[in-house]
Design a protein around this motif. Structure first.
Motif, PDB file in Angstrom:
ATOM      1  N   GLN A  28       0.830  -1.214   0.000  1.00  0.00           N
ATOM      2  CA  GLN A  28       0.000   0.000   0.000  1.00  0.00           C
ATOM      3  C   GLN A  28       0.860   1.259   0.000  1.00  0.00           C
ATOM      4  O   GLN A  28       0.598   2.199  -0.752  1.00  0.00           O
ATOM      5  CB  GLN A  28      -0.932   0.004   1.215  1.00  0.00           C
ATOM      6  CG  GLN A  28      -2.057  -0.997   1.121  1.00  0.00           C
ATOM      7  CD  GLN A  28      -2.839  -1.095   2.433  1.00  0.00           C
ATOM      8  OE1 GLN A  28      -2.539  -0.421   3.416  1.00  0.00           O
ATOM      9  NE2 GLN A  28      -3.837  -1.972   2.433  1.00  0.00           N
ATOM     10  N   LYS A  29       1.891   1.274   0.841  1.00  0.00           N
ATOM     11  CA  LYS A  29       2.753   2.455   0.924  1.00  0.00           C
ATOM     12  C   LYS A  29       3.472   2.739  -0.390  1.00  0.00           C
ATOM     13  O   LYS A  29       3.813   3.881  -0.670  1.00  0.00           O
ATOM     14  CB  LYS A  29       3.789   2.272   2.040  1.00  0.00           C
ATOM     15  CG  LYS A  29       3.208   2.421   3.433  1.00  0.00           C
ATOM     16  CD  LYS A  29       4.304   2.258   4.480  1.00  0.00           C
ATOM     17  CE  LYS A  29       3.764   2.452   5.881  1.00  0.00           C
ATOM     18  NZ  LYS A  29       4.830   2.313   6.906  1.00  0.00           N
ATOM     19  N   GLY A  31       2.133   1.978  -3.354  1.00  0.00           N
ATOM     20  CA  GLY A  31       1.146   2.141  -4.410  1.00  0.00           C
ATOM     21  C   GLY A  31       0.790   0.883  -5.177  1.00  0.00           C
ATOM     22  O   GLY A  31       0.445   0.959  -6.357  1.00  0.00           O
TER      23      GLY A  31
END
Length: 149
Positions: A28-29, A31
Motif C-alpha cells: 500500500q505504501k 502504491g
C-alpha cells in the motif's frame, strides 16, 4: 512408551497475520495491491517502509523469483536445480519472515543429508507445519526407511 506431544500449528493469529499485514502495508505504501510488482522499486523506496515491512516485502518478492526459477527448472526437466530452489527457499524463510521452527529446520537438514534428497523446505503457512521433500525415485524407499543405526 511415552507419547511425544504434538507441536501446535496455528495461522489464525500472531506471527502469520503480522507477516501478512506487513506485506500488505508495504504494498500500500508503495502504491500496489500486493508485493509482486514491487521488485523494481523496493530498494529505492526502502526509506518509506519500516524495517519489518521491507523485510516481509523482500521475502515475498524473492519467493516469487524462486517460483519463476523453479517453473523454468521443471520445464527444463532439471530436478536438481528445482531441488536447490527448494533448499534456498527454506534457508530464506527463517531470516526475513521468521516462520520456521527448530523441528522443521532439523527435518530439512536431515533430508539434505540423504544422498537421494534433491530438495526440501517447509510447506504450508509456516510457524510449524510440515516439510516437503523432493527425492530421486530410485532412492525413495531408503529415504523413508527408519534409521537403523
Amino acid at each position: 512408551m511415552s507419547a511425544t506431544p504434538a507441536l501446535q500449528h496455528e495461522l489464525v493469529g500472531g506471527e502469520y497475520n503480522e507477516l501478512r499485514q506487513n506485506c500488505e502495508l508495504a504494498a500500500q505504501k508503495l502504491g500496489a495491491n500486493h508485493c509482486a510488482p514491487l521488485n523494481s522499486k523496493l530498494g529505492s523506496h526502502k526509506a518509506k517502509l519500516t524495517t519489518r515491512e521491507y523485510e516481509c516485502a523482500r521475502h515475498v518478492i524473492s519467493e516469487i523469483q524462486r517460483v519463476v526459477a523453479g517453473e523454468r527448472a521443471l520445464r527444463d526437466d532439471d530436478h536438481r536445480q528445482f531441488g536447490q530452489n527448494m533448499f534456498q527457499s527454506h534457508e530464506k524463510f527463517p531470516r526475513p519472515s521468521e516462520n520456521s521452527t527448530e523441528e522443521l529446520d532439523l527435518l530439512v537438514e536431515l533430508a539434505r543429508g540423504h544422498p537421494g534428497c534433491l530438495g526440501a523446505r517447509l510447506t504450508g503457512g509456516g510457524f510449524g507445519g510440515a516439510t516437503i521433500n523432493l527425492v530421486a525415485y530410485h532412492q525413495a524407499e531408503s529415504f523413508i526407511a527408519p534409521n537403523r543405526e
